[in-house]
Design an enzyme around this catalytic site. Structure first.
Site, PDB file in Angstrom:
ATOM      1  N   HIS A 215      -0.965  99.375  16.101  1.00 44.88           N
ATOM      2  CA  HIS A 215      -0.074  99.254  17.300  1.00 44.88           C
ATOM      3  C   HIS A 215       1.309  98.460  16.268  1.00 44.88           C
ATOM      4  O   HIS A 215       2.401  99.111  16.387  1.00 44.88           O
ATOM      5  CB  HIS A 215      -0.254  98.099  18.362  1.00 44.88           C
TER       6      HIS A 215
ATOM      7  N   ARG B  13      -2.425 109.055  16.278  1.00 40.25           N
ATOM      8  CA  ARG B  13      -3.450 108.882  15.181  1.00 40.25           C
ATOM      9  C   ARG B  13      -4.058 110.237  14.849  1.00 40.25           C
ATOM     10  O   ARG B  13      -3.944 110.420  13.404  1.00 40.25           O
ATOM     11  CB  ARG B  13      -4.559 108.096  15.710  1.00 40.25           C
TER      12      ARG B  13
ATOM     13  N   LYS C 257      -8.247  97.826  35.746  1.00 42.60           N
ATOM     14  CA  LYS C 257      -8.844  98.369  34.413  1.00 42.60           C
ATOM     15  C   LYS C 257     -10.010  97.458  33.928  1.00 42.60           C
ATOM     16  O   LYS C 257     -10.549  97.538  32.680  1.00 42.60           O
ATOM     17  CB  LYS C 257      -7.981  99.160  33.263  1.00 42.60           C
TER      18      LYS C 257
ATOM     19  N   SER D  29      -8.139 100.229  20.334  1.00 45.36           N
ATOM     20  CA  SER D  29      -7.993  98.990  21.078  1.00 45.36           C
ATOM     21  C   SER D  29      -9.789  98.749  21.937  1.00 45.36           C
ATOM     22  O   SER D  29     -10.571  98.326  21.617  1.00 45.36           O
ATOM     23  CB  SER D  29      -7.165  98.609  22.545  1.00 45.36           C
TER      24      SER D  29
HETATM   25  O1  PNS Z   1      -2.481 101.972  25.435  1.00 45.17           O
HETATM   26  P1  PNS Z   1      -2.646 102.978  26.327  1.00 45.17           P
HETATM   27  O2  PNS Z   1      -3.493 102.402  27.366  1.00 45.17           O
HETATM   28  O3  PNS Z   1      -2.795 104.156  25.632  1.00 45.17           O
HETATM   29  O4  PNS Z   1      -1.206 103.170  27.396  1.00 45.17           O
HETATM   30  C1  PNS Z   1      -1.253 104.246  28.351  1.00 45.17           C
HETATM   31  C2  PNS Z   1       0.126 104.165  28.922  1.00 45.17           C
HETATM   32  C3  PNS Z   1       0.352 102.494  29.364  1.00 45.17           C
HETATM   33  C4  PNS Z   1       1.260 104.547  28.237  1.00 45.17           C
HETATM   34  C5  PNS Z   1       0.076 105.005  30.343  1.00 45.17           C
HETATM   35  O5  PNS Z   1      -1.471 104.735  30.950  1.00 45.17           O
HETATM   36  C6  PNS Z   1       1.129 104.786  31.119  1.00 45.17           C
HETATM   37  O6  PNS Z   1       2.193 105.229  31.111  1.00 45.17           O
HETATM   38  N1  PNS Z   1       0.746 104.210  32.302  1.00 45.17           N
HETATM   39  C7  PNS Z   1       1.670 103.752  33.511  1.00 45.17           C
HETATM   40  C8  PNS Z   1       1.413 104.729  34.574  1.00 45.17           C
HETATM   41  C9  PNS Z   1       2.381 105.874  34.310  1.00 45.17           C
HETATM   42  O7  PNS Z   1       3.352 106.005  33.966  1.00 45.17           O
HETATM   43  N2  PNS Z   1       1.580 107.216  34.399  1.00 45.17           N
HETATM   44  C10 PNS Z   1       2.119 108.321  34.214  1.00 45.17           C
HETATM   45  C11 PNS Z   1       2.318 108.627  32.722  1.00 45.17           C
HETATM   46  S1  PNS Z   1       2.274 110.596  32.798  1.00 45.17           S
END
Ligand code: PNS
Length: 164
Positions: free
Chosen positions: A17, A94, A41, A132
């Site tokens: 990150h 990645r 979660k 993570s």
């Molecule tokens: O670190 P991560 O878990 O890969 O991040 C994922 C994240 C937070 C970017 C994604 O889960 C997200 O955007 N969640 C918020 C809900 C949302 O907007 N969902 C629709 C996205 S297509």
């Protein structure tokens, strides 16, 4: 003012990150590191703990010319980006395996907020296997994660493990 958000769970923050944050700094004037509030979660760290670690660690990166702001959000990333006046959403890739999920998210976010672009940055190859989820798993089973997560995060993970 070019403002981006870098959304994620950051549970926990990894050096991968931080690598993406460093790489995105020359592209923007301000980056809001947006920590998703995702209690369902069952995260290792609370959103407050994740934000406070970021606030401690980011100033140590010595980044100049780009303001780094830490904030948390619930709900839609695209909506949060619009509310914050961001023109871009930064995501790190990645490996090829990330691409499909990231593409779907980027297209959905574009559908929700057509004026906001997703900017993909390639993480350094030394972090291509760092996630993570893997960090938590390896750490909890007693494996070594030095160099892959910031020392402060490692210390806080050790405290968490002792608590549980
Ligand atoms: O670190 P991560 O878990 O890969 O991040 C994922 C994240 C937070 C970017 C994604 O889960 C997200 O955007 N969640 C918020 C809900 C949302 O907007 N969902 C629709 C996205 S297509």
């Amino acid at each position: 003012m070019r403002r981006a958000i870098f959304p994620g769970s950051f549970d926990p923050l990894t050096n991968g990150h931080l690598d993406i944050i460093r790489r995105s700094c020359p592209l923007f004037d301000e980056i809001v590191i947006a920590v998703l509030n995702n209690p369902d979660k069952n995260p290792l760290f609370t959103v407050e703990e994740r934000c406070s670690m970021l606030e401690e660690i980011l100033p140590t990166l010595g980044i100049e010319g780009c303001r780094l702001v830490v904030d948390s959000f619930s709900g839609l990333t695209a909506e949060f980006a619009r509310e914050r006046g961001a023109t871009a959403i930064v995501r790190g890739i990645r490996a090829v395996s990330d691409y499909e999920y990231e593409l779907r998210m980027a297209l959905m976010n574009r559908k929700l907020e057509p004026s906001i672009e997703t900017v993909f940055l390639m993480a350094g190859e030394e972090y291509s296997y760092v996630s993570s989820t893997l960090m938590k798993q390896v750490f909890e089973l007693g494996g070594r994660v030095e160099g892959l997560i910031p020392p402060l995060v490692e210390a806080r993970m050790r405290e968490k493990l002792a608590e549980n």
